[in-house]
Scaffold this active site. Structure first.
Site, mmCIF file in Angstrom:
data_model
loop_
_atom_site.group_PDB
_atom_site.id
_atom_site.type_symbol
_atom_site.label_atom_id
_atom_site.label_comp_id
_atom_site.label_asym_id
_atom_site.label_seq_id
_atom_site.Cartn_x
_atom_site.Cartn_y
_atom_site.Cartn_z
ATOM 1 N N HIS A 17 33.792 49.032 15.847
ATOM 2 C CA HIS A 17 34.878 48.743 15.234
ATOM 3 C C HIS A 17 34.855 47.690 14.046
ATOM 4 O O HIS A 17 35.167 48.155 12.618
ATOM 5 C CB HIS A 17 35.941 48.447 16.200
ATOM 6 C CG HIS A 17 37.435 48.332 15.538
ATOM 7 N ND1 HIS A 17 38.333 49.314 15.362
ATOM 8 C CD2 HIS A 17 38.005 47.180 15.206
ATOM 9 C CE1 HIS A 17 39.257 48.554 14.895
ATOM 10 N NE2 HIS A 17 39.161 47.671 14.757
ATOM 11 N N GLU A 18 34.517 46.650 14.480
ATOM 12 C CA GLU A 18 34.358 45.454 13.539
ATOM 13 C C GLU A 18 33.288 45.483 12.374
ATOM 14 O O GLU A 18 33.604 45.222 11.193
ATOM 15 C CB GLU A 18 33.963 44.289 14.158
ATOM 16 C CG GLU A 18 34.946 43.749 15.262
ATOM 17 C CD GLU A 18 36.410 43.607 14.512
ATOM 18 O OE1 GLU A 18 36.579 43.303 13.423
ATOM 19 O OE2 GLU A 18 37.217 43.898 15.505
ATOM 20 N N HIS A 21 34.941 47.547 9.515
ATOM 21 C CA HIS A 21 35.451 46.866 8.445
ATOM 22 C C HIS A 21 34.627 45.920 7.754
ATOM 23 O O HIS A 21 34.716 46.055 6.576
ATOM 24 C CB HIS A 21 36.281 45.713 9.287
ATOM 25 C CG HIS A 21 37.539 46.359 9.997
ATOM 26 N ND1 HIS A 21 38.345 47.099 9.693
ATOM 27 C CD2 HIS A 21 37.830 45.998 11.248
ATOM 28 C CE1 HIS A 21 39.522 47.408 10.616
ATOM 29 N NE2 HIS A 21 39.050 46.793 11.484
#
Length: 347
Positions: A17-18, A21
């Site tokens: 997820h990170e 980004h």
């Protein structure tokens, strides 16, 4: 072993997820101050260029710090980027979780030779729904009370969620056959747990069928998230029924240990991981402060406000809202973790 696998999978879900980004920000030329897996005190730090890479003690989240809530003169700072760059960066984390969920489902079904389909192949002795006015062999469940049926698990789920009287649509020879206000109650018990007396059909797992089941399972997991949220809002379930990282790891460990074989255990692990990945993708896009969806929501509101009033909003006020939302989320996560641990202790 299954606890270790569950913890690793949970860490992968957070990291991917990170990374979504991070990679999108880097691709857009945005400055990233810190890329962190985990929350709380750092147990590992490494500075490389302008970015600090951190591993923190609590495996309940992570972050990709880009100065979102600060005014900056740096043209590469996140607040100074165009609307679409910021939008892509904020959505990239959930997109990566969703993509990972789909990949895990593909792996899960990779070795399948056949699927049990929501098609009535036959009826058990004593089944009261095998009549000219009701169901026939070959009928496929299309919907129950307006809910589309994707998998055989959907049939039992929506029958159990109902009150015994249903609006059912079946597919028969390619045509929809409607049964309005049909009373359907479990009357038969068998070793397979076929409470309604249906014997499900088998569909050969060709490449096309596998792709269909991957997509249907993805839609099913997405729907389960919304159904769970609806149950929470309407009070059908409470906060005490929610599970956090500790509870999820325990459930994955229990599923692994209770499996009949290592292959079944791995299937359960993949199932859990895929569901959680899609769950995280959807939950993170809810318009709640501190979540990615909350940031997207406030970004849209800000753009509309500034276009109408011709005034620029100070990003620090949005920062206060997200900080307050983060505090509330951490308190909720702490409460859920406490309940998870208490359930483990009490057995």
């Amino acid at each position: 072993m299954y606890i270790v696998i569950a913890i690793i999978m949970f860490g992968v879900l957070i990291a991917i997820h990170e990374f979504g980004h991070f990679a999108t920000a880097k691709a857009c030329g945005v400055r990233v101050d810190e890329f962190s897996i985990g929350m709380g005190p750092a147990i590992f730090k490494k500075q490389k260029g302008e970015t600090q890479y951190s591993l923190r003690i609590l495996p309940i989240g992570g972050f990709c710090a880009m100065g979102e809530d600060e005014e900056s003169q740096d043209p590469r700072a996140f607040p100074n980027q165009s609307f679409w760059k910021r939008f892509l960066i904020l959505c990239a984390g959930s997109f990566m979780n969703f993509l990972l969920g789909v990949i895990l489902i593909i792996i899960m079904y990779g070795g399948a030779e056949a699927f049990r389909a929501p098609i009535i192949d036959d009826f058990l002795d004593g089944c009261q729904y095998n009549t000219p006015d009701t169901f026939q062999a070959g009928d496929e469940f299309y919907s129950i009370d307006g809910h589309r049926i994707y998998l055989i698990s959907d049939v039992s789920m929506f029958l159990e969620r109902g009150n015994g009287v249903y609006d059912i649509v079946m597919l028969r020879d390619g045509q929809k056959v409607e049964f309005d206000d049909m009373k359907l109650v479990p009357t038969i018990e068998s070793e397979q747990g076929l409470k309604y007396g249906f014997v499900w059909g088998i569909e050969k797992a060709t490449f096309g069928v596998k792709l269909e089941y991957v997509w249907n399972t993805t839609k099913e997991f997405s729907r389960l998230v919304w159904l769970g949220l609806g149950d929470l809002i309407h009070g059908a379930v409470g906060v005490d029924d929610m599970a956090g990282p500790v509870g999820i790891v325990d459930m994955m460990n229990e599923a692994g240990n209770s499996a009949a074989s290592t292959a079944d255990a791995m299937y359960s692990m993949l199932y859990f991981s895929a569901f959680i990945a899609i769950n995280l993708a959807i939950m993170n896009m809810l318009p709640i402060p501190a979540l990615d969806g909350g940031r997207v929501f406030f970004m849209i509101v800000t753009v509309i406000f500034e276009a109408v009033t011709k005034r620029k909003l100070d990003p620090k006020y949005e920062g206060y809202i997200h900080a307050g939302g983060m505090v509330l989320l951490l308190l909720l996560m702490g409460f859920i973790m406490y309940n998870d641990i208490a359930r483990l202790i009490t057995g």
